[in-house]
Design an enzyme around this catalytic site. Sequence first.
Site, PDB file in Angstrom:
ATOM      1  N   SER A 130       0.882  -1.139  -0.049  1.00 23.95           N
ATOM      2  CA  SER A 130       0.109   0.181   0.127  1.00 23.95           C
ATOM      3  C   SER A 130       0.878   1.368  -0.031  1.00 23.95           C
ATOM      4  O   SER A 130       2.190   1.326   0.579  1.00 23.95           O
ATOM      5  CB  SER A 130      -0.872  -0.048   1.197  1.00 23.95           C
ATOM      6  OG  SER A 130      -1.545   1.214   1.141  1.00 23.95           O
ATOM      7  N   LYS A 184      -4.450  -6.425   3.665  1.00 21.03           N
ATOM      8  CA  LYS A 184      -4.567  -5.526   2.732  1.00 21.03           C
ATOM      9  C   LYS A 184      -5.799  -5.155   2.556  1.00 21.03           C
ATOM     10  O   LYS A 184      -6.115  -4.304   2.097  1.00 21.03           O
ATOM     11  CB  LYS A 184      -3.645  -5.956   1.570  1.00 21.03           C
ATOM     12  CG  LYS A 184      -3.502  -4.769   0.197  1.00 21.03           C
ATOM     13  CD  LYS A 184      -3.043  -3.681   0.628  1.00 21.03           C
ATOM     14  CE  LYS A 184      -3.330  -2.146   0.010  1.00 21.03           C
ATOM     15  NZ  LYS A 184      -3.183  -2.440  -1.635  1.00 21.03           N
ATOM     16  N   ASN A 188      -7.697  -1.736   3.094  1.00 24.49           N
ATOM     17  CA  ASN A 188      -8.440  -0.902   1.744  1.00 24.49           C
ATOM     18  C   ASN A 188     -10.053  -0.463   2.241  1.00 24.49           C
ATOM     19  O   ASN A 188     -10.552   0.459   1.888  1.00 24.49           O
ATOM     20  CB  ASN A 188      -8.421  -1.751   0.419  1.00 24.49           C
ATOM     21  CG  ASN A 188      -7.270  -1.617  -0.227  1.00 24.49           C
ATOM     22  OD1 ASN A 188      -5.973  -1.359   0.518  1.00 24.49           O
ATOM     23  ND2 ASN A 188      -7.099  -1.770  -1.528  1.00 24.49           N
ATOM     24  N   GLU A 191      -9.578   2.269   4.299  1.00 27.83           N
ATOM     25  CA  GLU A 191      -9.340   3.434   3.399  1.00 27.83           C
ATOM     26  C   GLU A 191     -10.668   3.921   2.813  1.00 27.83           C
ATOM     27  O   GLU A 191     -11.032   5.057   2.823  1.00 27.83           O
ATOM     28  CB  GLU A 191      -8.348   3.150   2.375  1.00 27.83           C
ATOM     29  CG  GLU A 191      -8.221   3.796   1.252  1.00 27.83           C
ATOM     30  CD  GLU A 191      -7.132   3.181   0.172  1.00 27.83           C
ATOM     31  OE1 GLU A 191      -6.217   2.425   0.478  1.00 27.83           O
ATOM     32  OE2 GLU A 191      -7.764   3.300  -0.943  1.00 27.83           O
TER      33      GLU A 191
HETATM   34  P1  NDP Z   1      -0.887  -0.651 -14.379  1.00 32.25           P
HETATM   35  O1  NDP Z   1      -2.107  -0.927 -14.996  1.00 32.25           O
HETATM   36  O2  NDP Z   1      -0.177   0.476 -14.136  1.00 32.25           O
HETATM   37  O3  NDP Z   1       0.415  -1.895 -14.627  1.00 32.25           O
HETATM   38  C1  NDP Z   1      -0.219  -3.295 -15.103  1.00 32.25           C
HETATM   39  C2  NDP Z   1       0.916  -3.996 -15.559  1.00 32.25           C
HETATM   40  O4  NDP Z   1       0.664  -5.546 -15.631  1.00 32.25           O
HETATM   41  C3  NDP Z   1       1.654  -3.718 -16.610  1.00 32.25           C
HETATM   42  O5  NDP Z   1       3.028  -3.771 -16.734  1.00 32.25           O
HETATM   43  C4  NDP Z   1       1.143  -4.428 -17.598  1.00 32.25           C
HETATM   44  O6  NDP Z   1       1.884  -4.834 -18.636  1.00 32.25           O
HETATM   45  C5  NDP Z   1       1.016  -5.864 -16.623  1.00 32.25           C
HETATM   46  N1  NDP Z   1       0.118  -6.757 -17.299  1.00 32.25           N
HETATM   47  C6  NDP Z   1      -1.232  -6.585 -17.340  1.00 32.25           C
HETATM   48  N2  NDP Z   1      -1.762  -7.730 -17.973  1.00 32.25           N
HETATM   49  C7  NDP Z   1      -0.984  -8.595 -18.174  1.00 32.25           C
HETATM   50  C8  NDP Z   1      -0.803  -9.987 -18.483  1.00 32.25           C
HETATM   51  N3  NDP Z   1      -1.973 -10.522 -19.079  1.00 32.25           N
HETATM   52  N4  NDP Z   1       0.282 -10.633 -18.478  1.00 32.25           N
HETATM   53  C9  NDP Z   1       1.511  -9.983 -18.395  1.00 32.25           C
HETATM   54  N5  NDP Z   1       1.418  -8.595 -17.906  1.00 32.25           N
HETATM   55  C10 NDP Z   1       0.284  -8.037 -17.771  1.00 32.25           C
HETATM   56  O7  NDP Z   1      -1.370  -1.195 -13.060  1.00 32.25           O
HETATM   57  P2  NDP Z   1      -0.601  -0.734 -11.200  1.00 32.25           P
HETATM   58  O8  NDP Z   1       0.952  -0.906 -11.601  1.00 32.25           O
HETATM   59  O9  NDP Z   1      -1.395   0.074 -10.862  1.00 32.25           O
HETATM   60  O10 NDP Z   1      -1.301  -2.210 -10.544  1.00 32.25           O
HETATM   61  C11 NDP Z   1      -0.463  -3.423 -10.238  1.00 32.25           C
HETATM   62  C12 NDP Z   1      -0.972  -3.998  -9.322  1.00 32.25           C
HETATM   63  O11 NDP Z   1      -0.771  -3.600  -7.899  1.00 32.25           O
HETATM   64  C13 NDP Z   1      -2.603  -4.244  -9.464  1.00 32.25           C
HETATM   65  O12 NDP Z   1      -2.719  -5.675  -8.920  1.00 32.25           O
HETATM   66  C14 NDP Z   1      -2.965  -3.191  -8.541  1.00 32.25           C
HETATM   67  O13 NDP Z   1      -4.399  -3.424  -7.860  1.00 32.25           O
HETATM   68  C15 NDP Z   1      -2.042  -3.138  -7.294  1.00 32.25           C
HETATM   69  N6  NDP Z   1      -1.753  -1.978  -6.685  1.00 32.25           N
HETATM   70  C16 NDP Z   1      -1.912  -0.811  -7.334  1.00 32.25           C
HETATM   71  C17 NDP Z   1      -1.867   0.444  -6.573  1.00 32.25           C
HETATM   72  C18 NDP Z   1      -2.048   1.903  -7.303  1.00 32.25           C
HETATM   73  O14 NDP Z   1      -2.043   2.788  -6.485  1.00 32.25           O
HETATM   74  N7  NDP Z   1      -2.054   2.068  -8.477  1.00 32.25           N
HETATM   75  C19 NDP Z   1      -1.718   0.315  -5.093  1.00 32.25           C
HETATM   76  C20 NDP Z   1      -1.478  -0.894  -4.600  1.00 32.25           C
HETATM   77  C21 NDP Z   1      -1.628  -2.020  -5.416  1.00 32.25           C
HETATM   78  P3  NDP Z   1       1.825  -4.077 -20.037  1.00 32.25           P
HETATM   79  O15 NDP Z   1       2.556  -2.863 -19.861  1.00 32.25           O
HETATM   80  O16 NDP Z   1       2.454  -4.954 -21.093  1.00 32.25           O
HETATM   81  O17 NDP Z   1       0.545  -3.524 -20.452  1.00 32.25           O
END
Ligand code: NDP
Length: 470
Positions: A130, A184, A188, A191
């Site tokens: 988080s 977590k 949330n 939150e």
């Molecule tokens: P993003 O959408 O920014 O990034 C997603 C990532 O996952 C990209 O690298 C994407 O690759 C990859 N991806 C998506 N689908 C696939 C697939 N089928 N196979 C392989 N790679 C894949 O997401 P976030 O970074 O925001 O979130 C990532 C995780 O962290 C999620 O579970 C989210 O819930 C969690 N999270 C997010 C927070 C936030 O504030 N954003 C806070 C805490 C947790 P590509 O570049 O090729 O699309």
Amino acid sequence: MNDANIGLIGLGTMGAMLALNIAEKGFKIAVFNRTTAKTHDFKANAGDLAPMIVPTDTLADLVAAIKPPRAIILMVTAGAPVDEEIEKLRPLLAKDDLIIDAGNANFHDTDRRAAEAAEKGPHFLGMGVSGGEEGARHGPSIMGGGDKADWDRVSPILEAISAKHDGTPCATWMGPGGAGHFVKAVHNGIEYADMQMIAEIYGVMRDGMGMTAAAIAAVFDDWNKGPLQSYLIEISAAVAKATDGGKPMLDVILDKAGQKGTGRWTVIEAQQLAAAIPVIEAAVMARNVSGSLDERKKGEAVFGAAPQVLPKGLVTLKALEQAMIAGKILCYAQGFALIVAASKEFKWDLPLPAIARVWREGCIIRSTMLNDMATALEEDASRGLMLAPYFVGHLKASGPGLRSVVSIGAAHGLPLPALSAGLAWFDMMRTGRSTANMIQAQRDFFGAHGFERLDKPGVGLHGPWGGHAM
Ligand code: NDP
């Protein structure tokens, strides 16, 4: 060259920031992203940290770049992509390698993945992270679940990258399987509730008291110096201050709130466990209702908007602050009670004081009050936060403010679902003789479900309903 200390898959918002954080703490990190161009852009833009980053174009190259026994963090979209990546990695990894799912997985999925890993390998940890983008880059709060030995293997890296509270890392192993992702999810849920209560108080100030966004920002700034000090109050002041072409930014943002579902999971799980978390439930409900924009407009056209403007001086800023303090304590009391219920049900032995401690920095709900909660839970985790002497004092002082704000809101049509839910729960929890005797009588009348009596021992007793019973 297999000299990277750790690997990471998924260079989206969170993954990229987490990788930079890891590199900055002196750990060489091999990275892979489904869209290869992103991997190379990431290294190219990493500045001084570039030498610590090994970009790879295939999963095989990623695996080859890491020192065995390997640890690989998955930071991809939660759900099917996690299973897909695990399936692709499994044949490439040795049995004692470790996959760490750091996304927002549903803890039931984490339990399943942990069980599959125990059968087929490699090792598996589910890890809640988080703090959003900023936290991932400079110090998130980390809640781990899985085998303790696996956690211990990677904890030097996780503790190094985590937020610190007076030097103590906000990275803790919570328990086996999905325990980390469960904690977590509750984070949330809380939150959602914290945000909703702030939004409700904002509504009283905006609609009831006719305050400008700038004046509201000043109130939040002031509260941020007292018992309500928290990241969410701080950013609420910041968003209320922001302008767009001279207008308050808040006034041009559509009142329809999004959600990714972690709050909903918390509520569903609480229902399964028969745990009462009405403040969080109200917050999830409020987000759902916010989505019914057309229906809300039709409702207003038929019934007219409630006369929300309050007579001058009816509500004071002090009462609003007290309402927020009491609402927050009650919400956390419910959240921790849910954790206790899950801990019993799943035999996790979740460390309540450590959970409060891990939320003190790095995460979205970080606040001064969490430090007091950690202390109260360290003294005695079994009595619940509502009965901890420190919070008894706070509730006695702030409860009247909550009651006055909720009752004025009800009288003037200002919707305060989360604050009201907190107050109703508080009143129920201080009622030794409730009205559930009526429920039991009704159940026995129509379904012969039986009841217990106050004046005689025994269970499954029945009332004199005779032929009326169906
Ligand atoms: P993003 O959408 O920014 O990034 C997603 C990532 O996952 C990209 O690298 C994407 O690759 C990859 N991806 C998506 N689908 C696939 C697939 N089928 N196979 C392989 N790679 C894949 O997401 P976030 O970074 O925001 O979130 C990532 C995780 O962290 C999620 O579970 C989210 O819930 C969690 N999270 C997010 C927070 C936030 O504030 N954003 C806070 C805490 C947790 P590509 O570049 O090729 O699309």
